[in-house]
Design a protein around this motif. Structure first.
Motif, PDB file in Angstrom:
ATOM      1  N   THR A   1       8.194 105.839  25.358  1.00 62.71           N
ATOM      2  CA  THR A   1       9.753 105.268  25.298  1.00 62.71           C
ATOM      3  C   THR A   1       9.670 103.755  25.886  1.00 62.71           C
ATOM      4  OG1 THR A   1      10.548 107.417  25.700  1.00 62.71           O
ATOM      5  CG2 THR A   1      11.920 105.497  26.254  1.00 62.71           C
ATOM      6  N   ARG A   2       8.874 103.458  27.123  1.00 61.44           N
ATOM      7  CA  ARG A   2       8.832 102.209  27.449  1.00 61.44           C
ATOM      8  C   ARG A   2       8.116 101.177  26.518  1.00 61.44           C
ATOM      9  NH1 ARG A   2       7.288 104.527  32.308  1.00 61.44           N
ATOM     10  NH2 ARG A   2       4.817 104.086  31.930  1.00 61.44           N
ATOM     11  N   ALA A   3       6.890 101.847  25.893  1.00 61.70           N
ATOM     12  CA  ALA A   3       6.303 100.873  24.812  1.00 61.70           C
ATOM     13  C   ALA A   3       7.092 100.734  23.756  1.00 61.70           C
ATOM     14  CB  ALA A   3       5.174 101.516  24.364  1.00 61.70           C
ATOM     15  N   LEU A   4       7.912 101.477  23.067  1.00 67.06           N
ATOM     16  CA  LEU A   4       8.998 101.298  21.894  1.00 67.06           C
ATOM     17  C   LEU A   4       9.786 100.270  22.553  1.00 67.06           C
ATOM     18  CD1 LEU A   4       9.584 102.386  19.406  1.00 67.06           C
ATOM     19  CD2 LEU A   4      11.339 104.131  20.322  1.00 67.06           C
ATOM     20  N   ALA A   5      10.121 100.120  23.816  1.00 66.17           N
ATOM     21  CA  ALA A   5      11.366  99.139  24.137  1.00 66.17           C
ATOM     22  C   ALA A   5      10.561  97.781  24.064  1.00 66.17           C
ATOM     23  CB  ALA A   5      11.955  99.558  25.582  1.00 66.17           C
ATOM     24  N   GLU A   6       9.357  97.568  24.348  1.00 64.32           N
ATOM     25  CA  GLU A   6       8.893  96.403  24.349  1.00 64.32           C
ATOM     26  C   GLU A   6       8.308  95.998  22.959  1.00 64.32           C
ATOM     27  OE1 GLU A   6       5.317  96.850  26.823  1.00 64.32           O
ATOM     28  OE2 GLU A   6       6.700  97.304  28.872  1.00 64.32           O
TER      29      GLU A   6
ATOM     30  N   PRO B   1      13.850  93.655  15.516  1.00 60.01           N
ATOM     31  CA  PRO B   1      14.608  94.501  15.238  1.00 60.01           C
ATOM     32  C   PRO B   1      14.097  95.794  14.948  1.00 60.01           C
ATOM     33  CG  PRO B   1      14.975  92.919  13.672  1.00 60.01           C
ATOM     34  CD  PRO B   1      13.808  92.440  14.781  1.00 60.01           C
ATOM     35  N   LEU B   2      14.160  97.016  15.283  1.00 61.85           N
ATOM     36  CA  LEU B   2      13.467  98.121  14.890  1.00 61.85           C
ATOM     37  C   LEU B   2      14.179  98.774  13.550  1.00 61.85           C
ATOM     38  CD1 LEU B   2      13.000 100.116  18.237  1.00 61.85           C
ATOM     39  CD2 LEU B   2      11.526  98.687  17.301  1.00 61.85           C
TER      40      LEU B   2
ATOM     41  N   VAL C   1       8.529 104.925   9.793  1.00 59.74           N
ATOM     42  CA  VAL C   1       7.603 104.948  10.865  1.00 59.74           C
ATOM     43  C   VAL C   1       7.888 103.670  11.786  1.00 59.74           C
ATOM     44  CG1 VAL C   1       5.786 104.038   9.564  1.00 59.74           C
ATOM     45  CG2 VAL C   1       5.316 105.425  11.535  1.00 59.74           C
ATOM     46  N   ILE C   2       7.591 103.674  12.861  1.00 58.77           N
ATOM     47  CA  ILE C   2       7.624 102.575  13.846  1.00 58.77           C
ATOM     48  C   ILE C   2       6.271 102.539  14.474  1.00 58.77           C
ATOM     49  CG2 ILE C   2       8.512 101.373  15.903  1.00 58.77           C
ATOM     50  CD1 ILE C   2      11.296 103.039  15.317  1.00 58.77           C
ATOM     51  N   HIS C   3       5.419 101.384  14.265  1.00 59.33           N
ATOM     52  CA  HIS C   3       3.959 101.292  14.636  1.00 59.33           C
ATOM     53  C   HIS C   3       4.145 100.700  16.113  1.00 59.33           C
ATOM     54  CE1 HIS C   3       2.124 102.572  11.371  1.00 59.33           C
ATOM     55  NE2 HIS C   3       2.869 101.867  10.422  1.00 59.33           N
TER      56      HIS C   3
END
Length: 344
Positions: free
Chosen positions: A10-15, A19-20, A25-27
């Motif tokens: 979750t922290r890595a996704l916030a960094e 824009p997402l 898929v989100i890499h």
């Protein structure tokens, strides 16, 4: 008890910068520093390879050189069975990633060497050489150009050089030509024949023994009327004249027009682009055998026939036995003969 969340992810996704996306898929890409293998998108996104074959290719690429990759060895490493692994290896072999070569050693032992190429397209289409390598180098025996003499100032007095006797320069040696080595054998053999490979000659259209006017008239009428029964077989006048001898050969062999029509027009390909070529092919390949002549039938009738003795039922014991006439079997005949001698 609540579901545990991966807080590090979750922290890595916030960094993640930018824009997402709202879907898909989100890499989260973290660079590798050790224990990684480079895999090309041509393999990871291959449109004709199964996921099992792609995963097996990645596993083989990550193994060190000399590792055993037989079907049993790969089945011991993976959860898939031997049949799925064998099918995946055949897929990789069909698309050029894998090749199995058989080599005979000094004795009679034959071993199998497995070769894996991570980019087989580069073997079929080699990359061009850089411009620096393609530029021709000057020959070793060519003398180097003399540098231009520097202009001296006019005020400096330069004494005249004293001539010093020197030995004659040695004759230039001929440049050594490296031996021409034969090209190495290709790593992957081309299994598809080239488009210029010679094709087998076509069989000629069957010809009748004698194209009589009656045969010519019937064959022409048959071909001209063919489109009424099969509309896709509409022939030109030239096609009819070319195919008349083939139909006449069928008629000469006692084939009925309805049987010829079914043999020529049943189950055509869709779409039918060349009806005359299809008719010529079927007239040649499906030609019936010639009927036997009168002499052949006479010879067949004159052959000796094998006479089969029929079965009879014994009048005493009801046993079956072979005999041209009804009566008694062999055992009953012998018994009757013994009784007749005793009575006498």
């Amino acid at each position: 008890m609540d579901t545990q969340q991966n807080t590090a992810l979750t922290r890595a996704l916030a960094e993640v910068p930018g824009p997402l996306p709202t879907r898909g898929v989100i890499h989260i890409t973290i660079p590798h520093t050790d224990r990684f293998t480079v895999v090309g998108n041509h393999l990871a996104q291959h449109p004709h390879l199964s996921c099992t074959a792609v995963g097996l290719a990645v596993l083989i690429q990550s193994l060190p050189r000399g590792t055993e990759i037989s079907i049993k060895a790969l089945a011991a490493r993976c959860k898939e069975g031997e049949k799925r692994i064998a099918a995946a290896l055949r897929e990789l072999e069909a698309h050029g990633y894998l090749q199995r070569l058989r080599h005979r050693l000094s004795g009679k032992k034959v071993i199998t060497r497995t070769v894996f190429c991570n980019q087989p397209a580069a073997l079929l289409h080699p990359r061009p050489r850089p411009a620096a390598e393609a530029r021709p180098r000057p020959a070793a025996s060519a003398p180097a150009p003399a540098p231009a003499p520097a202009r001296m100032p006019a005020r400096v007095h330069v004494p005249a050089p004293v001539p010093v006797p020197t030995a004659a320069p040695p004759a230039p040696e001929a440049p050594s030509v490296p031996p021409v080595l034969p090209p190495p054998p290709p790593l992957f053999e081309r299994r598809v024949p080239p488009p210029t490979a010679p094709k087998a000659p076509r069989r000629p259209l069957p010809q009748p023994r004698e194209l009589t006017p009656e045969l010519d008239r019937v064959a022409t009428a048959f071909l001209s009327d063919l489109h009424r029964h099969a509309p896709q077989f509409t022939l030109s006048e030239g096609d009819v004249r070319r195919l008349v001898p083939g139909v006449a050969a069928w008629l000469e062999r006692a084939a009925r027009p309805e049987a010829i029509r079914r043999a020529l027009t049943d189950d055509p390909p869709h779409p039918l682009r060349h009806p005359a070529k299809l008719l010529a092919h079927r007239l040649t390949e499906l030609l019936p055998p010639a009927p036997p002549g009168v002499d052949d039938l006479a010879t067949l009738a004159a052959r000796p026939r094998v006479v089969v003795t029929p079965f009879q039922t014994c009048d005493d014991c009801d046993r079956a036995f072979r005999s041209p006439t009804p009566g008694h079997c062999r055992d009953c005949r012998e018994t009757r003969a013994v009784y007749a001698q005793a009575a006498a």
